[in-house]
Design a protein around this motif. Structure first.
Motif, short mmCIF file in Angstrom:
data_model
loop_
_atom_site.label_atom_id
_atom_site.label_comp_id
_atom_site.label_asym_id
_atom_site.label_seq_id
_atom_site.Cartn_x
_atom_site.Cartn_y
_atom_site.Cartn_z
N GLY A 141 0.84 -1.19 0.00
CA GLY A 141 0.00 0.00 0.00
C GLY A 141 0.87 1.24 0.00
O GLY A 141 1.93 1.26 0.63
N SER A 142 0.46 2.28 -0.70
CA SER A 142 1.28 3.49 -0.80
C SER A 142 0.86 4.58 0.18
O SER A 142 1.67 5.42 0.57
CB SER A 142 1.22 4.05 -2.22
N ASP A 143 -0.42 4.63 0.52
CA ASP A 143 -1.01 5.74 1.27
C ASP A 143 -0.97 7.03 0.45
O ASP A 143 -0.84 8.13 1.00
CB ASP A 143 -0.33 5.95 2.62
N TRP A 144 -1.09 6.93 -0.86
CA TRP A 144 -1.14 8.09 -1.75
C TRP A 144 -2.53 8.69 -1.69
O TRP A 144 -3.52 7.96 -1.64
CB TRP A 144 -0.80 7.64 -3.17
N PRO A 145 -2.70 10.01 -1.68
CA PRO A 145 -1.69 11.06 -1.86
C PRO A 145 -1.04 11.54 -0.56
O PRO A 145 -0.20 12.44 -0.60
CB PRO A 145 -2.49 12.19 -2.49
N VAL A 146 -1.42 10.98 0.59
CA VAL A 146 -0.81 11.43 1.85
C VAL A 146 0.70 11.24 1.80
O VAL A 146 1.47 12.06 2.30
CB VAL A 146 -1.41 10.68 3.05
N SER A 147 1.14 10.16 1.15
CA SER A 147 2.58 9.88 1.05
C SER A 147 3.34 10.98 0.34
O SER A 147 4.57 11.12 0.51
CB SER A 147 2.80 8.55 0.32
N GLU A 148 2.64 11.80 -0.46
CA GLU A 148 3.32 12.89 -1.18
C GLU A 148 3.87 13.95 -0.23
O GLU A 148 4.69 14.77 -0.65
CB GLU A 148 2.37 13.54 -2.18
N ARG A 149 3.41 13.96 1.01
CA ARG A 149 4.02 14.87 1.99
C ARG A 149 5.50 14.59 2.15
O ARG A 149 6.28 15.49 2.50
CB ARG A 149 3.36 14.71 3.36
#
Length: 312
Positions: free
Chosen positions: A264-272
């Motif tokens: 799992g990427s947690d995108w778009p939160v991962s973009e932080r």
């Protein structure tokens, strides 16, 4: 906030030198943790807030597909971040276009009088795979617990449970898995462990080991860059080098094995913290080293077992 282009390209180039031939085959790669929402709807959204300059924007499947397609990611399971019941339906109605969306993880209020009716409504869709729960709702799991009562209904409906919380939730996961052995439980974000590149703390290892003893518990390897950010000054870039995350990944591999770890990427939160290419590259490098079968299970097969969509 993001690693420099030079740093990322260097890491990617080094990794490419060791890519086995099978890793270039066109297998499905499924990201089992993304969030989509649209603040421009007439009703707006309960999350994220307007003050969030990065996340407060329309985030739809086409936006994700644009950054995921170059990495070979072909589909996603959407996780509902909204507390509004009707947003379960909004996600079910969302069209993926070229992006495959085998289902969504919804959100219902377990432990409430409304739960049974809401579950009956959404279970009619095969694409409603289950629901997400915050760990603070698991504080009391005795036989009289209304939350336990409702999670038993979820299990009987053959739907799964995503659980989000910190490392302290792991004994509760162990307790829940013991109480409801037929309920498939997915630990989100590696229990939000702070990551510093060193061996993880003994308490987290012990908690994961207890949870993993139950065959109905899976771990979603997501938000690794979020864990790294917890140990760094605000706005400091997180490491892009996969080696930084290997102490945690080795523990997860030794604990859950090849059959119960899920990407799992947690995108778009991962973009932080990092671009999707870095998020993907960290786990791609590790699971290539585990061999072809483990690679395919991590990026697709295990999710099919955990979520059990039609045909899986």
């Amino acid at each position: 906030m993001h690693p420099s282009r030079r740093q990322f390209l260097a890491v990617s180039a080094a990794a490419a030198l060791s890519v086995p031939a099978w890793a270039n085959e066109s297998d499905s790669i499924l990201d089992c943790h993304t969030h989509f929402y649209d603040p421009t709807r007439p009703v707006g959204v309960p999350w994220p807030g307007k003050a969030d300059k990065l996340l407060y924007r329309r985030v739809l499947p086409a936006d994700y597909h644009a950054v995921a397609k170059p990495l070979g990611i072909t589909g996603t399971v959407i996780v509902e971040a909204s507390s509004w019941v009707e947003d379960n339906q909004w996600l079910l109605d969302l069209k993926g276009g070229p992006l495959s969306i085998p289902g969504i993880v919804g959100r219902l209020a377990a432990g409430t009088p409304e739960f049974a009716g809401q579950l009956e409504r959404f279970r009619k869709s095969n694409r409603w795979l289950g629901m997400r729960l915050n760990a603070d709702q698991l504080d009391k799991l005795d036989r009289a617990s209304p939350v336990l009562r409702d999670l038993k209904q979820l299990s009987e409906a053959n739907r799964e449970l995503d659980i989000n919380g910190g490392p302290g939730m792991l004994p509760l996961v162990n307790q829940l898995a013991k109480a409801l052995p037929d309920l498939r439980i997915l630990i989100n974000h590696c229990a939000n462990l702070p990551i510093d590149g060193k061996a993880p703390p003994a308490e987290w290892i012990q908690g994961m080991t207890m949870a993993a003893k139950h065959s109905n518990v899976f771990c979603k390897v997501s938000s690794l860059v979020g864990g790294a950010a917890q140990r760094r000054p605000a706005n400091a870039p997180v490491p892009a080098d996969p080696a930084f995350y290997r102490p945690v990944l080795h523990v997860l591999w030794d604990t859950f094995g090849p059959d119960r770890l899920i990407f799992g990427s947690d995108w778009p939160v991962s973009e932080r913290f990092a671009p999707l290419a870095t998020v993907f590259g960290i786990v791609d490098a590790f699971f290539r080293d585990q061999g072809q079968e483990a690679y395919r299970k991590f990026f697709a097969g295990n999710a099919a077992r955990a979520y059990r969509w039609p045909g899986a």
